[in-house]
Design an enzyme around this catalytic site. Structure first.
Site, PDB file in Angstrom:
ATOM      1  N   GLU A  42      31.392  34.416  35.994  1.00  0.00           N
ATOM      2  CA  GLU A  42      32.578  35.263  36.043  1.00  0.00           C
ATOM      3  C   GLU A  42      33.787  34.374  35.819  1.00  0.00           C
ATOM      4  O   GLU A  42      34.013  33.429  36.564  1.00  0.00           O
ATOM      5  CB  GLU A  42      32.710  35.894  37.422  1.00  0.00           C
ATOM      6  CG  GLU A  42      31.849  37.100  37.612  1.00  0.00           C
ATOM      7  CD  GLU A  42      32.065  37.649  39.007  1.00  0.00           C
ATOM      8  OE1 GLU A  42      33.221  37.872  39.393  1.00  0.00           O
ATOM      9  OE2 GLU A  42      31.060  37.820  39.692  1.00  0.00           O
ATOM     10  N   ASP A  53      42.317  39.140  47.114  1.00  0.00           N
ATOM     11  CA  ASP A  53      41.795  37.784  47.239  1.00  0.00           C
ATOM     12  C   ASP A  53      42.332  37.045  48.439  1.00  0.00           C
ATOM     13  O   ASP A  53      43.495  37.169  48.808  1.00  0.00           O
ATOM     14  CB  ASP A  53      42.103  36.988  45.965  1.00  0.00           C
ATOM     15  CG  ASP A  53      41.181  37.406  44.832  1.00  0.00           C
ATOM     16  OD1 ASP A  53      39.957  37.285  45.005  1.00  0.00           O
ATOM     17  OD2 ASP A  53      41.680  37.884  43.800  1.00  0.00           O
TER      18      ASP A  53
END
Ligand SMILES: Cc1ncc(COP(=O)(O)O)c(C=O)c1O
Lengths: 247, 402
Positions: A42, A53
């Site tokens: 990824e 995040d």
């Protein structure tokens, strides 16, 4: 078209932030991880305001941005190693940089690079369905949707029906990236989800940091994705040891 | 049934869009929380007993209706009628509490016990800490490190009210970053209630906050009618950070084409100085904090750091309702610099004995930028009082003298 993520073998994937720790690291890292036997990578597109995040990916994103990373450069880097990359790459990033680049141009570039799967967490399933579906289909690019242990069964079924040539991303727990909350035993829920997604590849990510975490994820899923833990290893230049311990 | 009546721009479509802008651009990690909120807001907003509670708290606890004050001195200066809508006289000192009263009642209905909020100037943080104390709920407020410094009095108030204040240390360390931290906390703590402070964020927040602030324009209409015999002003002026006080002050006038609506943005050291927060001029469509709106960003889609002397206007986006109505021309936007706002603040102190919040001073300064006719009836929304800004005012006054 074959689903690249439907494999006999359990998959291991690593998330990297493009342009971290150095602008050129994207290329080095992809080739390094491929050589180590990682099944797919990824590639994170850095964004100034990554709302899902935790600290590690936030920090890596802001460093990558100050290194000058942007989508123009990322696509150049990916083109430069196109012939050498044999494993699938999945681009992952927030919507806004993609919108400014131009969604259609972005999808076209992905198609040219043989990147057929994207993860854009802030395109919800609903927004995708009524706003972006046609464009994605035109370029045969599939958005991999996230689900969480809290996502309802009905919704998981709905989402899994939309998944043809990609995978479903099972977020291991309701938490931002890079944390192992582990306060609740979710194994029963994971079992249920495994059954609900039996026809589509299921990859687990968020909070998986080592071999043991991968092993656990593999009990329920077709693959496991490591993100923050690898970025931390990179920060300290421990990636060789990290990979040796992992595989 | 088909209705021939034109839909009001105040009502987003079923996906939460106001024309091109809005929506809910959220990761799956927030899907459940936002859906739960949407369903409960739909239930409450037309519920008689909910609304009774809301209005009775606004009256007896907040002190509404706030006065609509005809300023003789400003009227004489500008040669028309100038009214100030005195939101500065609300309990806690700004309009923010209209929204926190509404949302805390909703949170209660939903059985929530932990409340989180972001704050810029600290007014929303104080208003949230206040209603949490009132309802005996746990309160955590995220505030940019830079704002903690420049709005110290409000940090003290929040703490005294029992709230936990968590500094946001990422990015520009202001409102945008406090909002990021609040959203992340909400992801990690899905049982908590995120009490957003402006008309921003994923649907239904922009609509909900606008509706809880709409009381401002509802009162203006009544009060103007009582005082002038006509419920419609010719112009309404309000400052826009995220846009909650403006949405409230404009709400019942959006569909009255004759009423000019003026949104005032912070131009910092000058619109094109690189130190500005004039989003509608410098911004372009983009996605931040869950909605598609006008956004200050670079050509790669990275959000740029805004600047304003006023912490409450120091935000790189605006609410989607404002993005839409400014884009269509229904609302006109005017940029006001730090210095222009400071001058207007000092002027109002001397002319009317009112110390306005720095944010509200931006709205006042717009009076110098618009063409005014003799028969104008202008309402300026005085969104808050300036106690929190005293230190900035005194420092700037010293600088100006030297
Ligand atoms: C007094 C005052 N006015 C205006 C604002 C700007 O917010 P909004 O645009 O949501 O009204 C703030 C925000 O903190 C404020 O404290």
């Amino acid at each position: 078209m074959e689903n690249k993520f439907k494999q006999e073998k359990k998959q291991v994937s690593i998330f990297i932030t493009a342009g971290y720790p150095k602008l050129e690291s994207t290329v080095e890292q992809i080739l390094f991880l491929q050589e180590k036997g990682i099944d797919f990578i990824e590639v994170g597109i850095p964004f100034s305001d990554p709302m899902a995040d935790g600290e590690t990916i936030q920090k890596s994103s802001s460093l990558a941005l100050s290194n000058g990373m942007n989508l123009e450069i990322l696509f150049q880097q990916l083109e430069s190693i196109q012939d050498k990359v044999k494993i699938p790459l999945v681009l992952m990033g927030y919507l806004n940089p993609v919108l400014q680049f131009g969604l259609e141009k972005f999808l076209q570039k992905c198609q040219n690079l043989n990147i057929s799967n994207l993860i854009i967490p802030d395109i919800s399933f609903e927004i995708y369905t009524f706003k972006y579906k046609e464009l994605f289909e035109k370029y045969k690019i599939e958005l991999c949707f996230l689900i969480t242990p809290n996502t309802s069964n009905k919704r998981i079924e709905l989402i899994s029906k939309k998944c043809k040539n990609g995978f479903i991303y099972l977020v291991s727990q309701n938490a931002t990236t890079g944390q192992e909350k582990g306060e609740k035993d979710l194994s029963n829920r994971y079992e249920e989800i495994k059954l609900l997604c039996k026809n589509v590849p299921l990859m687990m990510g968020f909070g998986i940091s080592d071999k043991q975490g991968i092993k656990k994820a593999h009990q329920y899923c077709d693959g496991a994705i490591i993100g923050s833990a690898y970025l931390k290893a990179l920060e300290n230049n421990f990636q060789e040891k990290f990979m040796a311990d992992l595989l | 049934m088909e209705t021939t009546e034109k839909k009001s721009i105040t009502q987003p479509d079923e996906n939460g869009f106001y024309g091109e802008f809005g929506g809910a651009f959220i990761p799956e990690l927030l899907a459940l929380q936002v859906e739960e909120l949407r369903i409960n807001f739909e239930k409450c907003k037309n519920d008689v007993s909910f609304l009774e509670n809301y209005h009775s708290l606004l009256k007896d606890y907040v002190g509404r209706p706030t006065p609509l004050y005809l300023s003789q001195n400003l009227s004489a200066k500008y040669g028309c009628k100038i009214f100030l809508k005195r939101e500065d006289l609300c309990h806690t000192g700004a309009h923010k509490i209209n929204n926190t009263i509404g949302q805390i009642l909703l949170a209660k209905k939903m059985g929530k016990t932990k409340i989180i909020a972001e704050t810029g100037a600290g007014q929303h943080g104080v208003a949230t800490a206040t209603v949490c104390a009132l309802m005996n709920l746990e309160c955590t407020v995220f505030m940019g490190e830079k704002d903690i410094e420049r709005q110290a009095p409000n940090v003290g108030r929040m703490k005294m009210l029992g709230a936990k204040v968590i500094p946001a240390t990422s990015g520009s360390k202001t409102l945008k970053d406090a909002t990021n931290e609040a959203i992340r906390f909400w992801i990690n703590n899905p049982d908590s209630y995120y009490l957003i402070g402006s008309a921003v964020g994923p649907h239904p927040y922009p609509q909900m906050v606008a509706e809880f602030q709409a009381i401002i324009s509802a009162e203006i209409k009544n009060q103007l009618f009582e005082q002038t015999g006509n419920s419609l002003p010719t112009k309404v002026i309000a400052c826009v950070g995220g846009g909650s006080n403006a949405a409230g002050a404009f709400y019942h006038f959006y569909d009255e084409a004759k009423v000019e609506l003026i949104a005032v943005e912070a131009a910092g050291e000058g619109v094109y100085s690189g130190k500005s927060a004039a989003t509608s001029i410098l911004g372009s469509p983009g996605v931040l904090h869950g909605s598609l709106t006008l956004l200050m960003q670079d050509k790669f889609g990275q959000v740029t750091e805004p600047h304003s002397i006023s912490a409450g206007l120091d935000y790189p986006g605006i609410g989607p309702l404002h993005a839409e109505t400014i884009s269509t021309g229904r609302v006109k936007s005017i940029p006001i610099t730090d210095n222009e706002a400071l001058n207007s603040a000092f002027e109002l102190c001397k002319s009317d004995g009112i110390i306005p919040a720095l944010e509200s001073a931006h709205a006042l300064a717009a009076l110098d930028k618009i063409a005014i006719q003799l028969d104008d009836v202008i309402v300026v929304n005085l969104s808050g009082r300036g106690d929190k800004d005293i230190e900035t005012y005194l420092n700037e006054e010293l600088k100006m003298k030297n």
